[in-house]
Design an enzyme around this catalytic site. Structure first.
Site, PDB file in Angstrom:
ATOM      1  N   HIS A 219      39.129  28.251  46.361  1.00 14.55           N
ATOM      2  CA  HIS A 219      39.891  29.503  46.350  1.00 14.55           C
ATOM      3  C   HIS A 219      40.844  29.565  47.549  1.00 14.55           C
ATOM      4  O   HIS A 219      40.545  29.027  48.603  1.00 14.55           O
ATOM      5  CB  HIS A 219      38.914  30.685  46.351  1.00 14.55           C
ATOM      6  CG  HIS A 219      38.038  30.674  45.138  1.00 14.55           C
ATOM      7  ND1 HIS A 219      36.698  30.978  45.165  1.00 14.55           N
ATOM      8  CD2 HIS A 219      38.313  30.354  43.864  1.00 14.55           C
ATOM      9  CE1 HIS A 219      36.202  30.862  43.947  1.00 14.55           C
ATOM     10  NE2 HIS A 219      37.159  30.478  43.141  1.00 14.55           N
ATOM     11  N   SER A 365      54.244  24.370  43.916  1.00 17.87           N
ATOM     12  CA  SER A 365      53.551  24.936  42.756  1.00 17.87           C
ATOM     13  C   SER A 365      54.610  25.360  41.756  1.00 17.87           C
ATOM     14  O   SER A 365      55.774  25.558  42.125  1.00 17.87           O
ATOM     15  CB  SER A 365      52.708  26.145  43.177  1.00 17.87           C
ATOM     16  OG  SER A 365      51.644  25.722  43.994  1.00 17.87           O
ATOM     17  N   HIS A 383      45.713  24.501  34.494  1.00 20.52           N
ATOM     18  CA  HIS A 383      45.628  25.627  35.439  1.00 20.52           C
ATOM     19  C   HIS A 383      46.016  25.229  36.850  1.00 20.52           C
ATOM     20  O   HIS A 383      45.933  26.009  37.780  1.00 20.52           O
ATOM     21  CB  HIS A 383      44.232  26.224  35.422  1.00 20.52           C
ATOM     22  CG  HIS A 383      43.203  25.449  36.199  1.00 20.52           C
ATOM     23  ND1 HIS A 383      43.072  24.091  36.122  1.00 20.52           N
ATOM     24  CD2 HIS A 383      42.260  25.871  37.082  1.00 20.52           C
ATOM     25  CE1 HIS A 383      42.098  23.701  36.909  1.00 20.52           C
ATOM     26  NE2 HIS A 383      41.585  24.752  37.503  1.00 20.52           N
ATOM     27  N   GLY A 386      44.745  19.903  39.512  1.00 26.27           N
ATOM     28  CA  GLY A 386      43.414  19.338  39.263  1.00 26.27           C
ATOM     29  C   GLY A 386      43.058  18.302  40.309  1.00 26.27           C
ATOM     30  O   GLY A 386      43.946  17.631  40.874  1.00 26.27           O
TER      31      GLY A 386
HETATM   32  N1  LIG Z   1      49.172  26.014  45.947  1.00 27.74           N
HETATM   33  C1  LIG Z   1      47.908  25.624  46.146  1.00 27.74           C
HETATM   34  N2  LIG Z   1      47.226  25.104  45.099  1.00 27.74           N
HETATM   35  C2  LIG Z   1      45.979  24.722  45.284  1.00 27.74           C
HETATM   36  C3  LIG Z   1      45.320  24.816  46.526  1.00 27.74           C
HETATM   37  N3  LIG Z   1      44.050  24.354  46.397  1.00 27.74           N
HETATM   38  C4  LIG Z   1      43.924  24.009  45.110  1.00 27.74           C
HETATM   39  N4  LIG Z   1      45.053  24.220  44.437  1.00 27.74           N
HETATM   40  C5  LIG Z   1      45.345  24.046  43.023  1.00 27.74           C
HETATM   41  O1  LIG Z   1      44.740  25.124  42.347  1.00 27.74           O
HETATM   42  C6  LIG Z   1      43.961  24.662  41.286  1.00 27.74           C
HETATM   43  C7  LIG Z   1      42.769  25.550  41.203  1.00 27.74           C
HETATM   44  O2  LIG Z   1      41.825  24.991  40.407  1.00 27.74           O
HETATM   45  P1  LIG Z   1      40.295  25.456  40.282  1.00 27.74           P
HETATM   46  O3  LIG Z   1      39.712  24.464  39.363  1.00 27.74           O
HETATM   47  O4  LIG Z   1      39.744  25.431  41.648  1.00 27.74           O
HETATM   48  O5  LIG Z   1      40.296  26.819  39.717  1.00 27.74           O
HETATM   49  C8  LIG Z   1      43.623  23.226  41.639  1.00 27.74           C
HETATM   50  O6  LIG Z   1      43.506  22.446  40.504  1.00 27.74           O
HETATM   51  C9  LIG Z   1      44.772  22.776  42.479  1.00 27.74           C
HETATM   52  O7  LIG Z   1      45.737  22.127  41.739  1.00 27.74           O
HETATM   53  C10 LIG Z   1      46.048  25.368  47.607  1.00 27.74           C
HETATM   54  O8  LIG Z   1      45.529  25.486  48.719  1.00 27.74           O
HETATM   55  N5  LIG Z   1      47.325  25.746  47.369  1.00 27.74           N
HETATM   56 MN    MN Z   2      39.559  28.849  39.781  1.00 28.33          MN
END
Ligand SMILES: Nc1nc2c(ncn2[C@@H]2O[C@H](COP(=O)(O)O)[C@@H](O)[C@H]2O)c(=O)[nH]1
Ligand code: MN
Length: 796
Positions: A219, A365, A383, A386
């Site tokens: 998170h 992003s 989402h 990954g």
């Molecule tokens: N912009 C950011 N994206 C991030 C960060 N840490 C992870 N992530 C991305 O979010 C998804 C969340 O996936 P989940 O499975 O934990 O719900 C993950 O896949 C990453 O691509 C961040 O610090 N900043």
């Molecule tokens: Mn999540």
């Protein structure tokens, strides 16, 4: 001979085309060209699509891509098979990924879930990666509902808020980061009032403690700027504006919902339209709404930090998508359209407009507009990028520079005061988000509308120590008092914290708290040998002497090779002098029952009537006062092989049983358990975290099967040397290591011989090592600290 694309296996993004010619064997040419182009000298392996090795020099016709590697396993795309359900109906597996790396373990999990009864379609998105049991980055369509497929962070999702759409200049990330304070503490406002705005009137123990907090793991809350608008007018975002992405979920609430569903079975199935499905959906919807309210409150608190105001307003929310949920959709699979439950486990909905696709804290992003009719992708999208690597894999043991982890290549700042998390969440841990987006664009399921660049990623600060009062004590103390709003609030907070604490213990078991029981009976009633003051005194009728007597000094062992009770107490982490520690009455009763029962009766007693914490306390106490034999330890441990995450074996009447470790290893090490749990969920069983062996032995075969989940290990006063050099591989999460009182580490030479073989830099988590009555050469101290931020504490 024609052109072929050569891909660098280690990152899958570097690639070039090479023209092969008949004059030079294909493999040799590919390697030569790749070494030049990628500037990697050690490239020596060539994989064909699917992972087959190119061993001889000739390429078959039809090959268009190869992957070159230094020897690491193949990381290119893998073909999927059609799955078959348990009954006769066939389920379909689709993988929407060709450029993105997808781990084999994730595909295995995807194929597995596709086989579950009632599942008709399993779709893996390019962010697909293994979860602890089920894959993440997928959508699964089924007749009924599988709560475990949604996971425990029900309602987790990502929202985007507007902070300042037209700032005069891009704010300084460092300044923004320092403004983010006080976010770990429970919110000081009224959770009930906040939740009411989301239609939530039901209270939960998590409202007061967790609402408005980001939570740990993956998170994050990220202040970002819009780097580029691709689709004009989309979401009304402005290039250069300041925005906030919030990724969090239902905190402990979702875990408690899943825990309630999985008491009897680990992956229960709820038939559609059954009373149970209505009951589950009601709880599910509560979590989804709670998680939304939580994201909004996190955003509200963050904006308050950076733009303080006496009359704060909620920041404008531009998007909010839930990526862990189940919703009904009409899907045409094969000939006919059917209403199916689409389980999204790390998948964004594609029927609610624009969805964020976060990369990582060090990557861009994306905001994506879903396209197409939703049938091919079950109304879902990836989402995020990954995970590319599991959490454990990120702990390479090589020296890490803290500054390089809190500052990214994009110039953004990371607020993360948990060193392990800082390492595990490095940008390199994630896949290439550009590939992920391209794969979905190629599949015709979305188009990018804007690109975001991170400025500050907030993960966690160590600013709030949650109160850890046992729930029962709090309840008891307040039982007969009128409960004011403040007290009520505090109680809820403590309950929530207590639950969170339990989850933390499940997951990290960092703190194993010693009992602080008030004396109930005189100590001498407990130990047989000290039964009565009237008894004729032995030469040393002190508790210490009794322990030594009880340990039955092995033949030939000198007094140096036996440790006394105080020394044992230090190993167990009990600070008080043993004679001042008196067991609770319940422990004494249990001890007597243990004596009186047959093995079988004892096993049943432990299984059916004695809670884990009591059995653990007995094991601890017995280790101090009167070590138990192997068969009793086995009965106390039951099927799990440990008690509440802990196992203490004090010889020589007891020795570590292979069955113990097998049981513990079976429950702990799912091949992909270290990848991601996607949330702060609890596991069905407590993993084994602490193993204490005193005055017994540890064979090499046992050493090799030590559970990988151990964070605390004591190999104390062992009669024979053990293969310490195996430790970094067998126990990669080790934080505390106690090697005290081992005569084979007594002299500098011996210590050098045994400790010098260990690659200490690979013990990335080690924070303490105890070597009481042992030597520790200066060279070993240097090795211990190599690659660590904080010095390893040496206790002698
Ligand atoms: N912009 C950011 N994206 C991030 C960060 N840490 C992870 N992530 C991305 O979010 C998804 C969340 O996936 P989940 O499975 O934990 O719900 C993950 O896949 C990453 O691509 C961040 O610090 N900043
Ligand atoms: Mn999540």
């Amino acid at each position: 001979m024609g052109a072929i694309t050569v891909v660098l296996n280690s990152n899958n993004t570097k690639r070039f085309a090479v023209l092969l010619n008949a004059a030079e064997p294909a493999r040799a040419r590919i390697l030569r060209e790749a070494q030049n182009k990628f500037r990697v000298k050690a490239l020596s392996v060539v994989y064909l699509a699917g992972g087959q090795l190119l061993v001889d020099d000739d390429l078959q016709d039809g090959e268009t891509q190869v992957w070159v590697s230094k020897g690491e396993p193949y990381s290119g795309p893998t073909q999927t098979k059609k799955g078959k359900q348990k009954g006769e109906a066939t389920s379909e597996v689709r993988l929407i990924a060709s450029k993105s790396f997808v781990d084999d373990a994730a595909l295995t999990q995807l194929n597995f879930v596709a086989q579950l009864p009632g599942v008709s379609l399993a779709i893996g998105f390019p962010d697909l990666h293994p979860g602890s049991r089920f894959p993440i980055g997928c959508s699964l369509a089924a007749e009924g509902i599988y709560p475990a497929l949604i996971g425990s962070d029900v309602g987790c999702g990502i929202a985007l808020y507007e902070v300042t759409p037209n700032p005069k200049s891009i704010p300084n990330p460092q300044k923004l980061a320092s403004a983010l304070q006080g976010l770990e503490e429970p919110w000081s406002g009224s959770p009930a009032a906040w939740l009411a705005d989301y239609g939530i009137t039901r209270e939960s123990p998590f409202d007061a403690s967790s609402l408005g907090t980001v939570g740990a793991g993956n998170h994050f809350a990220e202040l970002c700027t819009v780097e580029k608008v691709v689709e004009d007018g989309a979401l009304d975002v402005c290039e250069g504006g300041l925005y906030l992405l919030v990724h969090t979920g239902s905190r402990g609430l979702g875990s408690s919902v899943l825990a309630a569903e999985t008491v009897a079975e680990s992956n229960p199935y709820i038939p559609s339209d059954s009373p149970h499905s209505a009951e589950y959906l009601e709880k599910h919807d509560h979590c989804v709404a709670w998680a939304r309210a939580n994201r909004d409150l996190v955003a509200h608190r963050i904006v308050q930090c950076i733009i303080p105001s006496d009359a704060p307003t909620k920041p404008r929310k531009l998007v909010d998508v839930t990526h862990n949920s189940v919703t009904k959709h009409s899907l045409t699979i094969g000939e006919s359209a059917r209403d199916l439950w689409v389980h999204r486990k790390g998948a964004a909905p594609a029927d609610q407009g624009i969805a964020p696709c976060p990369g990582s804290r060090g990557h861009l992003s994306y905001l994506l507009r879903p396209t197409g009719d939703g049938q091919h992708n079950a109304f879902s999208l990836a989402h995020g990028a990954g995970r590319r690597y599991g959490r454990n894999a990120m702990h390479t043991g090589t020296k890490t520079n803290k500054a390089s982890l809190t500052q990214t290549a994009l110039g953004s700042v990371v607020v993360c005061e948990d060193p392990a998390l800082l390492i595990e969440e490095q940008p390199d841990a994630y896949k290439d988000v550009e590939c992920v987006v391209e794969d979905m664009v190629d599949a015709g399921i979305c188009t990018p509308v804007a690109v975001l660049r991170p400025l500050v990623t907030y993960k966690v600060r160590k600013e709030y120590a949650a109160p850890l009062l046992p729930l029962t004590d709090v309840g008891r103390r307040n039982m007969n008092r009128p409960r004011s709003g403040v007290v009520q609030n505090k109680l809820h907070q403590l309950r929530g914290e207590n639950f969170r604490h339990q989850l933390n213990l499940h997951q990290t078991s960092r703190a194993i708290h010693s009992q602080t029981s008030a004396p109930t009976l005189p100590a001498n009633l407990f130990s047989d040998a000290a039964y009565s003051e009237d008894k004729p005194r032995r030469a040393h009728n002190t508790r210490e002497a009794l322990f030594v007597v009880n340990l039955k000094q092995p033949a030939g062992a000198d007094s140096e090779s036996v440790i006394n009770a105080e020394e044992r107490a230090s190993v167990l982490g009990f600070n008080e002098k043993p004679q001042h520690r008196v067991p609770k009455l319940t422990l004494l009763c249990l001890r007597l029952l243990v004596e009186a029962c047959s093995d079988e009766a004892l096993e049943q007693l432990c299984r059916d009537y004695v809670p884990g914490h009591l059995r653990r306390d007995l094991l601890r106490w017995a280790a101090m006062a009167q070590p138990l034999p192997t068969r009793t330890i086995k009965a106390l441990c039951g099927d799990q092989g440990h008690v509440d995450g802990e196992l203490i074996v004090v010889g020589p009447d007891a020795e570590l049983h292979e069955g113990h470790l097998r049981a513990a290893t079976d429950t702990d090490t799912c091949s992909s358990a270290d990848w991601d749990t996607d949330d702060s969920s609890t596991q069905a069983t407590t993993p084994m975290r602490r193993l204490i062996l005193i005055s017994t032995s540890l064979s090499l075969s046992l050493m090799l099967v030590l559970p990988r989940t151990l964070t605390s290990l004591a190999l104390v006063n062992l009669q024979r040397p053990v293969s310490l050099h195996r430790l970094p591989a067998t126990c990669p999460l080790l934080e505390d290591l106690d090697l005290s009182y081992n005569t084979w580490l007594a002299s500098e030479r011996e210590a050098e011989e045994h400790l010098g073989k260990v690659t200490w830099s690979r013990c990335a988590h080690l924070t303490r090592i105890a070597l009481r009555r042992c030597s520790i050469p200066a060279s070993i101290v240097r090795e211990l600290n190599r690659g660590k931020w904080d010095e390893v504490q040496v206790i002698q």
